[in-house]
Design an enzyme around this catalytic site. Structure first.
Site, short mmCIF file in Angstrom:
data_model
loop_
_atom_site.label_atom_id
_atom_site.label_comp_id
_atom_site.label_asym_id
_atom_site.label_seq_id
_atom_site.Cartn_x
_atom_site.Cartn_y
_atom_site.Cartn_z
N ASP A 73 -5.86 -4.60 -9.64
CA ASP A 73 -4.91 -4.50 -8.53
C ASP A 73 -3.73 -3.63 -8.94
OD1 ASP A 73 -3.97 -5.06 -5.95
OD2 ASP A 73 -4.50 -7.18 -6.10
N ASP A 121 -5.09 -5.18 2.79
CA ASP A 121 -5.99 -6.33 2.62
C ASP A 121 -6.50 -6.80 3.97
OD1 ASP A 121 -5.45 -6.28 -0.05
OD2 ASP A 121 -4.32 -8.15 -0.10
#
EC number: 3.2.1.49
Length: 415
Positions: free
Chosen positions: A156, A217
């Site tokens: 990430d 997301d």
């Protein structure tokens, strides 16, 4: 000529990518995040907290309920597994929730014919505040993951700068390769830079990553699915050419089996992600998933299309005034996939079209199969109109292949 050039560039771009030999087709498997998030309360919610037990139970379901045999082989840990770093700086899992360690989970997954994925963050902390991988820890963490026999790393990008990411992602790719263990590399790098050139150099990203998140997301709602789809369509001329064997755009997880999508919306996400050559990473509770949702996710023809070895990402080729959109993906052996997608919110709509309008060559006759119903049709000529009935926020999906050339044209179809 421009349309032919787009297809040619997509094929050439695939040749130019550097390869680690992994993920020649989009990865398939299960990922914890969307469904289970950062639930670490194993006292009040022991069945659903991020723990060794959860991943072992999902591994059992992948192996025993037909998922693995269809290609869903990745069992991927996401955020909130880390317990800290030991005295030598090595990552350690939370000792209460992962008492036997990550290597134990990897061995368990491998014993079932599965692969284990793990999560870290290119920054001082993960998105949920656990220890991240700073630049000075890249090689150490790569070595640790390899020692644990991990098969995929999702890295990430929270709590880092553009400069740190530009240095860190290539550095991690090199470190993973240096371990000698084949570890697929999932990057969030483009998503933290806005997903588009000039800030994102997809040539460089493709040299570093096996798959990459481009955008926000996904959340458990149809609105979220549409926002991601809309972004991918708006920028398909940038995104489509850079995808291919070993290197995939990732629109994020499949929501099917959760709470936010209707039956038709679930089928739509599956079809659209498939035509986009997206990773098929489920994030649902496989212990309680309904037979109806299993049927969507385990559709053999759908999976065959998603896993087509050419690896050409599809694109939207038609947007009609009736709020019907058509997506097309080229497949091996002159086959193709079509998705007729309804943006309507009223009632089932009768959509009239011909293959000629969808850029199929003149003079050909096609046979096909409805991907969801299994119905087979034959004798469809390019110039002849057909009708499909599409539910609101739903899809009809076809798998098509030519069976006859009437001699008018043998040219390859183009976008």
């Amino acid at each position: 000529m421009l349309q032919k050039t787009v297809l040619l560039l997509a094929l050439v771009a695939q040749v130019l990518m550097l390869e680690n030999g992994l993920l020649r087709t989009p990865p398939m498997g299960w990922l914890a995040w969307e469904r289970f998030r950062c639930n670490i309360d194993c006292v009040e919610d022991p069945k659903n907290c991020i723990s060794e037990r959860l991943f072992m139970e999902m591994a059992d379901r992948l192996a025993q309920d037909g998922w693995r045999d269809l290609g869903y082989v990745y069992l991927n840990i996401d955020d909130c597994w880390i317990g800290g770093r030991d005295a030598s700086g090595r990552l350690i899992p939370d000792p209460k929730r992962f008492p036997h360690g990550i290597a134990f989970l990897a061995d368990y997954a491998h014993s079932l014919g599965l692969k284990l994925g793990i999560y870290e963050d290119m920054g001082k902390m993960t998105c949920m505040g656990y220890p991240g991988t700073t630049l000075d820890k890249v090689e150490l963490d790569a070595e640790t993951f390899a020692e644990w026999k991990v098969d995929m790393l999702k890295l990430d990008g929270c709590f880092s700068s553009s400069r740190e990411r530009a240095e860190g992602y290539p550095k991690m790719a090199a470190a993973l390769n240096a371990t000698g263990r084949p570890i697929a590399f999932s990057c969030s790098w483009p998503a933290y830079e806005g997903g588009l050139p000039p800030k994102v150099n997809y040539t460089e990203v493709s040299r570093v990553c096996n798959l990459w998140r481009n955008y926000k997301d996904i959340q458990d709602s149809w609105k979220s699915v549409l926002s991601i789809l809309d972004w991918f369509v708006r920028h398909q001329d940038v995104l489509q050419p850079v995808a291919g064997p070993g290197h995939w755009n990732d629109p994020d997880m499949l929501l099917i089996g959760n709470f936010g999508l209707s039956f038709d919306e679930s089928r739509a996400q599956m079809a659209l992600w498939t035509v986009l050559a997206a990773p098929l990473l489920m994030s649902t509770d496989l212990r309680t998933i309904s037979p109806q949702n299993m049927d969507i996710l385990q559709n053999p023809l759908m999976i065959k299309i998603n896993q087509d070895p050419l690896g050409i990402q599809g694109r939207r080729i038609l947007k009609s005034k009736s709020h019907i959109e058509v997506f097309k993906r080229y497949l091996s052996n002159q086959a193709s996939a079509l998705v007729f997608f309804s943006r309507r919110t009223d009632m089932p709509f009768r959509f009239h079209c011909s293959l000629l309008e969808l850029n199929y060559p003149k003079g050909r006759v096609y046979e096909g199969q409805n991907v969801f119903t299994g119905d087979i049709f034959s004798g469809l000529q390019t110039e002849v109109n057909f009708t499909v009935i599409i539910n609101p926020s739903g899809v009809v999906m076809w798998y098509l292949y030519p069976i006859k050339d009437l001699g008018i044209s043998t040219m390859m179809s183009h976008w």
